[in-house]
Write a protein that holds these residues in place. Structure first.
Motif, mmCIF file in Angstrom:
data_model
loop_
_atom_site.group_PDB
_atom_site.id
_atom_site.type_symbol
_atom_site.label_atom_id
_atom_site.label_comp_id
_atom_site.label_asym_id
_atom_site.label_seq_id
_atom_site.Cartn_x
_atom_site.Cartn_y
_atom_site.Cartn_z
ATOM 1 N N PHE A 129 0.840 -1.193 0.000
ATOM 2 C CA PHE A 129 0.000 0.000 0.000
ATOM 3 C C PHE A 129 0.875 1.242 0.000
ATOM 4 C CE2 PHE A 129 0.837 -1.219 4.347
ATOM 5 C CZ PHE A 129 1.060 -0.033 5.031
ATOM 6 N N CYS A 130 0.319 2.334 -0.532
ATOM 7 C CA CYS A 130 1.033 3.614 -0.538
ATOM 8 C C CYS A 130 0.636 4.401 0.701
ATOM 9 C CB CYS A 130 0.713 4.406 -1.803
ATOM 10 S SG CYS A 130 -1.038 4.676 -2.125
ATOM 11 N N ASP A 131 1.556 5.188 1.234
ATOM 12 C CA ASP A 131 1.246 5.898 2.471
ATOM 13 C C ASP A 131 2.233 7.040 2.688
ATOM 14 O OD1 ASP A 131 -0.057 6.514 4.870
ATOM 15 O OD2 ASP A 131 -0.199 4.409 5.456
ATOM 16 N N ALA A 132 1.982 7.795 3.759
ATOM 17 C CA ALA A 132 2.825 8.933 4.124
ATOM 18 C C ALA A 132 4.147 8.437 4.695
ATOM 19 C CB ALA A 132 2.105 9.806 5.147
ATOM 20 N N PRO A 133 5.278 8.944 4.221
ATOM 21 C CA PRO A 133 6.581 8.442 4.693
ATOM 22 C C PRO A 133 6.825 8.671 6.175
ATOM 23 C CG PRO A 133 6.847 10.383 3.271
ATOM 24 C CD PRO A 133 5.426 9.947 3.143
ATOM 25 N N PRO A 182 11.103 15.455 12.143
ATOM 26 C CA PRO A 182 11.052 14.961 13.521
ATOM 27 C C PRO A 182 10.639 13.489 13.557
ATOM 28 C CG PRO A 182 9.925 17.078 13.323
ATOM 29 C CD PRO A 182 10.227 16.634 11.929
ATOM 30 N N ASN A 183 11.154 12.763 14.532
ATOM 31 C CA ASN A 183 10.885 11.337 14.659
ATOM 32 C C ASN A 183 9.417 11.071 15.003
ATOM 33 O OD1 ASN A 183 10.776 8.878 16.822
ATOM 34 N ND2 ASN A 183 12.205 8.438 15.151
ATOM 35 N N HIS A 184 8.776 10.188 14.219
ATOM 36 C CA HIS A 184 7.354 9.892 14.420
ATOM 37 C C HIS A 184 7.087 9.271 15.778
ATOM 38 C CE1 HIS A 184 4.030 6.831 14.189
ATOM 39 N NE2 HIS A 184 3.366 7.939 13.934
ATOM 40 N N ALA A 202 -2.320 10.064 12.588
ATOM 41 C CA ALA A 202 -0.944 10.426 12.248
ATOM 42 C C ALA A 202 -0.847 10.991 10.833
ATOM 43 C CB ALA A 202 -0.023 9.219 12.392
ATOM 44 N N ARG A 203 -1.718 10.533 9.932
ATOM 45 C CA ARG A 203 -1.688 11.075 8.561
ATOM 46 C C ARG A 203 -2.101 12.540 8.559
ATOM 47 N NH1 ARG A 203 -4.113 5.955 7.760
ATOM 48 N NH2 ARG A 203 -2.621 4.481 6.849
ATOM 49 N N LEU A 204 -3.084 12.888 9.362
ATOM 50 C CA LEU A 204 -3.491 14.290 9.464
ATOM 51 C C LEU A 204 -2.410 15.113 10.155
ATOM 52 C CD1 LEU A 204 -7.247 13.827 10.440
ATOM 53 C CD2 LEU A 204 -6.340 14.666 8.256
ATOM 54 N N PHE A 205 -1.746 14.523 11.132
ATOM 55 C CA PHE A 205 -0.629 15.196 11.790
ATOM 56 C C PHE A 205 0.473 15.484 10.764
ATOM 57 C CE2 PHE A 205 3.020 15.822 14.487
ATOM 58 C CZ PHE A 205 2.517 16.337 15.666
ATOM 59 N N ALA A 206 0.791 14.476 9.935
ATOM 60 C CA ALA A 206 1.801 14.665 8.881
ATOM 61 C C ALA A 206 1.342 15.721 7.883
ATOM 62 C CB ALA A 206 2.056 13.339 8.167
ATOM 63 N N ALA A 264 6.356 15.184 5.031
ATOM 64 C CA ALA A 264 5.908 14.123 5.931
ATOM 65 C C ALA A 264 4.813 13.276 5.315
ATOM 66 C CB ALA A 264 5.417 14.745 7.245
ATOM 67 N N SER A 265 3.959 13.897 4.492
ATOM 68 C CA SER A 265 2.861 13.161 3.865
ATOM 69 C C SER A 265 3.221 12.684 2.468
ATOM 70 C CB SER A 265 1.611 14.046 3.794
ATOM 71 O OG SER A 265 1.823 15.166 2.955
ATOM 72 N N GLY A 266 4.414 12.986 1.997
ATOM 73 C CA GLY A 266 4.858 12.573 0.678
ATOM 74 C C GLY A 266 5.832 13.589 0.109
#
Length: 638
Positions: A512-516, A526-528, A543-547, A573-575
């Motif tokens: 699946f594709c996702d936010a790095p 910053p470290n997730h 976390a995706r909205l945070f990114a 962060a999201s790509g």
């Protein structure tokens, strides 16, 4: 279609510059009295008193035989600026074109073309604006293209008119830019769906008309291909020889407004986005980057609330507005007659209109993910695809974009179905799709693997899914029971954002594709895990909205650079984030796979070579507007 006219101030400046040019001796010297009269006429033009200026130029024409035609041309242009072009007609008839010099013949032809269009003589206007071997000076290029486009449209050549207006696009700004873009799309919409499809199919990638054709088709309700952005150079590159702290493209406004709804249906999403925004903001300070002051405004989740918040932010001195969040809010802000302050909207409007000239759009679109899954599968050699998606809106939108991109890349849909909600047995659905089966399957297929020819499985077949994790956990085991072991690819919705080994073993093998940022796959951020340990808004699906919020800040210093430099991108962060020619920020995501119940990024899915930080160093650090306290960010809220 209303004619796009230069602003009055610009028109006065242009006419004044033409008058000055006319006063340079050409064929005969001018007497002191004539020069004084010309300066008086120029002054009238500069003051916007065009009728009086025209009379002054005509008076000069009667007194100066050597420059009479030049003065008559200036008189006609003054009346044009006054909006009395028909009054200039007899003056134009008295001008001998062969006596004009420099750019005067072209200016003369443009006035005649404009007059012909006013008289519904499109053929004459087209002839005058498409003469061969005519090179327009920069001051007249836009005017020539404008009248050529109008003449083509009046002649029925809407495609040619649109192409001509696309030539103008990069030379315009503000309201003129917005209006020209609206006219391009209006012309293309009149070309018709089938004709646009045929033209798009014949175009090569890089054709400057292709994005416009796709935009028009999208507005007409057609799902179009979305080729990935061309990522060439990350922003923030250190400039050689410019000093240790100078990075390319970094520019921040003095004051930023963040518009988000505080409560209601979008309160939780706003919290994650806002905390992500300020986490990235504070991280920029750690690297001593220059940062603006930031004020947060409650957009209330409504159209009226968003417009009021925008207007208040402008009144308070904001130089950039980030937000609002919902589609309706964005559409309302964009629908204002003017946007005095640039906007980075955190969604795309629901009316499918292009962003205004000084506006950018940034959103987590399911269409982006669907198109990228299609590209990824084709790159793996999988061109025969079965599509299984949920009834959710995100899944339907992702599926539409997937199908369009797959078709554009030469793939085919082997079968498709929308899985009904609340169903626990998909045996009948799987049988109906006639998915190819493998007689024996000791392990789920992984990406890039295809069954041997003797197994009876189609070697280039795969499965695309878009659904929530719970539904996928029901579907995947039943595919295996039916001995269907085709590689499966999904949108990010299949992953909850945190590992649940026991539950996710059913998803093993799914890519699946996702936010790095969820996998700490993008250097310089910053470290997730460290942030998620302190902030609930950075955990799980939030976390995706945070990114996304982090990238809302990461884009702020580079918005202008991205729009002016195609191929540049922000390692976000999201790509990977790049801006297209319409001001829409597009994401390129990374690829991950479930392995033994754990979601792990795949090697080679992201450029990992020494990517520069998004927060370049500077010499001063202003005080942050908020602070991290007791595990939650405390912003200054207006």
């Amino acid at each position: 279609m209303r004619f796009m006219r230069l602003s009055r101030a610009a028109a006065i400046g242009l006419l004044f510059s033409l008058a000055l040019t006319a006063c340079v001796p050409a064929n005969a010297p001018r007497s002191p009295a004539e020069l004084a009269a010309a300066q008086s006429a120029e002054a009238l033009s500069r003051q916007g008193q065009f009728d009086q200026a025209a009379q002054a130029w005509l008076a000069l024409a009667t007194q100066s035989r050597g420059h009479a035609d030049s003065y008559r041309l200036l008189a006609a242009e003054a009346w044009r600026e006054e909006g009395q072009l028909e009054r200039a007609a007899p003056v134009l008839e008295s001008i001998k074109r062969q006596r004009l010099s420099g750019d005067e013949p072209l200016r003369f032809d443009l006035l005649l073309a404009e007059l012909a269009l006013d008289r519904h003589d499109a053929a004459t206007a087209l002839r005058l604006t498409t003469q061969p071997n005519v090179v327009a000076p920069p001051a007249l290029q836009l005017r020539l293209l404008e009248w050529r486009a109008r003449a083509m449209a009046a002649s029925g050549d809407r495609w040619g008119a649109a192409r001509t207006r696309v030539q103008m696009d990069g030379q315009l700004s503000g309201f003129d830019h917005t209006q020209n873009r609206q006219q391009i799309l209006a012309l293309l919409n009149q070309v018709g769906v089938e004709s646009l499809k045929q033209r798009a199919a014949a175009m090569q990638r890089g054709d400057r008309m292709l994005p416009w054709v796709n935009e028009a088709l999208s507005q007409l309700g057609v799902a179009v291909a979305q080729p990935p952005p061309d990522l060439q150079q990350p922003v923030g590159t250190l400039l050689p020889g410019a000093g240790a702290n100078v990075r390319e493209g970094y520019k921040v406004p003095t004051q930023v407004a963040l518009l988000l709804p505080n409560d209601g249906n979008y309160g939780a999403a706003s919290t994650a986005i806002r905390e992500g925004f300020f986490a990235a903001y504070l991280d920029a300070g750690r690297n001593h980057a220059p940062r603006p002051s930031v004020r947060v405004y409650d957009s209330q989740g409504t159209a009226d609330g968003a417009v009021k918040a925008y207007q208040q932010a402008v009144s308070d001195g904001a130089r950039l507005v980030v937000g609002p969040l919902t589609r309706g809010e964005v559409a309302a802000v964009f629908s204002q007659a003017q946007l005095p302050v640039p906007v980075l909207a955190l969604n795309h409007p629901d009316d499918k209109q292009l962003p205004a000239a000084d506006a950018s759009e940034f959103g987590l679109l399911p269409e982006t993910e669907g198109a990228q899954v299609a590209d990824h599968m084709v790159e793996r050699g999988l061109r025969q695809v079965y599509v299984l998606v949920s009834t959710d809106d995100f899944a339907q939108r992702a599926a539409g974009a997937f199908k369009a991109e797959l078709a554009a890349r030469g793939g085919q849909i082997a079968g498709t179905i929308t899985l009904p909600p609340g169903v626990t047995s998909y045996a009948g659905i799987i049988a109906g799709l006639k998915l190819p089966a493998t007689p024996t399957a000791s392990a789920p297929a992984t990406s890039g693997t295809t069954a041997p020819a003797e197994s009876g499985v189609v070697n280039d077949a795969g499965i695309f899914i878009s659904m929530r994790p719970a539904q996928a956990r029901v579907l995947l085991p039943q595919l295996r029971i039916a001995q269907v072991n085709l590689p499966v690819f999904a949108t990010s919705h299949v992953y909850e954002g945190s590992d649940d080994v026991a539950a996710n073993r059913d998803l093993d093998g799914v890519e699946f594709c996702d936010a790095p940022w969820l996998f700490d796959a993008q250097p310089g951020l910053p470290n997730h895990d460290g942030i998620a340990a302190r902030l609930p808004a950075a955990r799980g699906g939030a976390a995706r909205l945070f990114a996304f919020g982090m990238d809302a800040w990461n884009l702020v210093p580079y918005l202008e650079w991205l729009r002016a430099h195609p191929g540049s991108y922000v390692p976000g962060a999201s790509g990977q984030l790049a801006a297209d020619q319409f001001g829409r920020v597009r994401r390129v995501l990374i690829w991950a796979q479930f392995q033994n119940g754990l979601a792990r990024p795949l090697g080679g899915s992201l450029q990992m070579d020494d990517v520069p930080s998004n927060a370049p160093p500077a010499t001063a650090e202003p005080s942050p507007v908020g602070s991290l306290s007791n595990g939650a960010f405390q912003p200054a809220v207006d």
